[in-house]
Design an enzyme around this catalytic site. Structure first.
Site, short mmCIF file in Angstrom:
data_model
loop_
_atom_site.label_atom_id
_atom_site.label_comp_id
_atom_site.label_asym_id
_atom_site.label_seq_id
_atom_site.Cartn_x
_atom_site.Cartn_y
_atom_site.Cartn_z
N LYS A 106 26.65 75.95 47.06
CA LYS A 106 26.98 77.29 46.57
C LYS A 106 25.77 78.16 46.87
CE LYS A 106 27.03 78.46 41.97
NZ LYS A 106 26.16 79.60 41.93
N GLY A 140 25.97 89.06 34.74
CA GLY A 140 25.65 89.15 33.33
C GLY A 140 25.97 90.49 32.68
N GLY A 145 29.56 89.26 36.42
CA GLY A 145 29.97 90.31 35.49
C GLY A 145 31.29 90.07 34.82
N ASN A 184 29.99 82.13 34.10
CA ASN A 184 28.77 81.51 33.61
C ASN A 184 28.39 82.13 32.27
OD1 ASN A 184 26.25 80.34 33.20
ND2 ASN A 184 25.62 80.53 35.33
N THR A 185 27.82 83.34 32.30
CA THR A 185 27.32 83.97 31.09
C THR A 185 28.40 84.14 30.03
OG1 THR A 185 25.64 85.14 32.38
CG2 THR A 185 26.11 86.01 30.18
#
Length: 248
Positions: free
Chosen positions: A111, A170, A197, A218-219
């Site tokens: 990745k 994020g 995002g 992720n976040t």
């Protein structure tokens, strides 16, 4: 409408064949932000993902979970292992990180992330790193803005999938320009992954409805009050978006 280049496959069919791996789950989950191996195990299970993403900070500026600790909590053999260069801020560091992951863990699927000073994807550096890694025999999934020209250049070089940034990493803003994202996805003949995002399960569903083959979060999960519950929610959101794409 979904273009002919993105004819939907069944939910249980692989959306990407890369290296020796056949990826079925349409949800990818970053784990760089976690410090508790037991929580990572629960989050991965709740998400239904079939991929385990591991990285290495070549410049030793950030701490990360130790694989030995994760191995005590997670049956790692259940997952397709891929590497990531998510801590790289230059093409050279990205390439060297990928080679470290190959040398230490035998990972040939990468990745590819090369970030700029604002933590967004650095297009020219990504192209430079991709060209070298492909020449070195890696299978790669680069992260770029939804710029058709850059995405097509990477596709034509031989990248297996293209990861497209929805909005700043994020930021929780979701897909800042859905029409541009759709046009970029439709222009590609390789799978597109939307990430960056993503701030709610609704954003995940929207990405799938725009034609993404998969979504990486992720976040949103890592910083949730209940990461396990959020992982389950985004799993359902991915599934909710697939029928809309198949019916388009």
């Amino acid at each position: 409408m979904t273009s002919a280049l993105h004819s939907p496959v069944g939910i249980d069919d692989p959306w990407l064949n890369i290296g020796k791996h056949h990826l079925v789950s349409r949800l990818l989950l970053g784990i760089e932000q976690y410090t508790d191996p037991a929580l990572v195990a629960k989050v991965l299970e709740a998400s239904g993902t079939d991929v385990f993403i591991t990285t290495y900070d070549l410049e030793q500026t950030r701490g990360s979970l130790l694989l030995d600790d994760l191995d005590q909590k997670i049956e790692l053999s259940r997952y397709a292992w891929i590497g990531t260069t998510s801590f790289a801020y230059s093409a050279d560091v990205a390439v060297r990180t990928a080679h470290h992951l190959r040398a230490t863990l035998g990972l040939d699927v990468i990745k590819l992330d090369v970030r700029d000073a604002g933590n967004g994807p650095d297009g020219p550096a990504t192209i430079t790193a991709a060209r070298q890694l492909l020449a070195d025999g890696f299978s790669i999934m680069p992260f770029v803005h939804p710029d058709i020209h850059v995405a097509l250049e990477l596709q034509d070089m031989g990248c297996s999938a293209i990861r497209l940034m929805a909005s700043p990493v994020g930021s929780y803003r979701g897909i800042s320009d859905p029409e541009t994202m759709r046009r970029c996805i439709d222009a590609l003949s390789v799978p597109a992954v939307v990430e960056g995002g993503i701030g709610s399960p609704a954003h995940v569903t929207e990405a799938m409805e725009l034609g993404a083959a998969a979504v990486l979060v992720n976040t949103l999960v890592a910083q949730a009050e209940d990461p396990v519950a959020m992982a389950a929610a985004v799993r359902q959101a991915v599934s909710a978006g697939i029928p809309a794409v198949q019916g388009s």
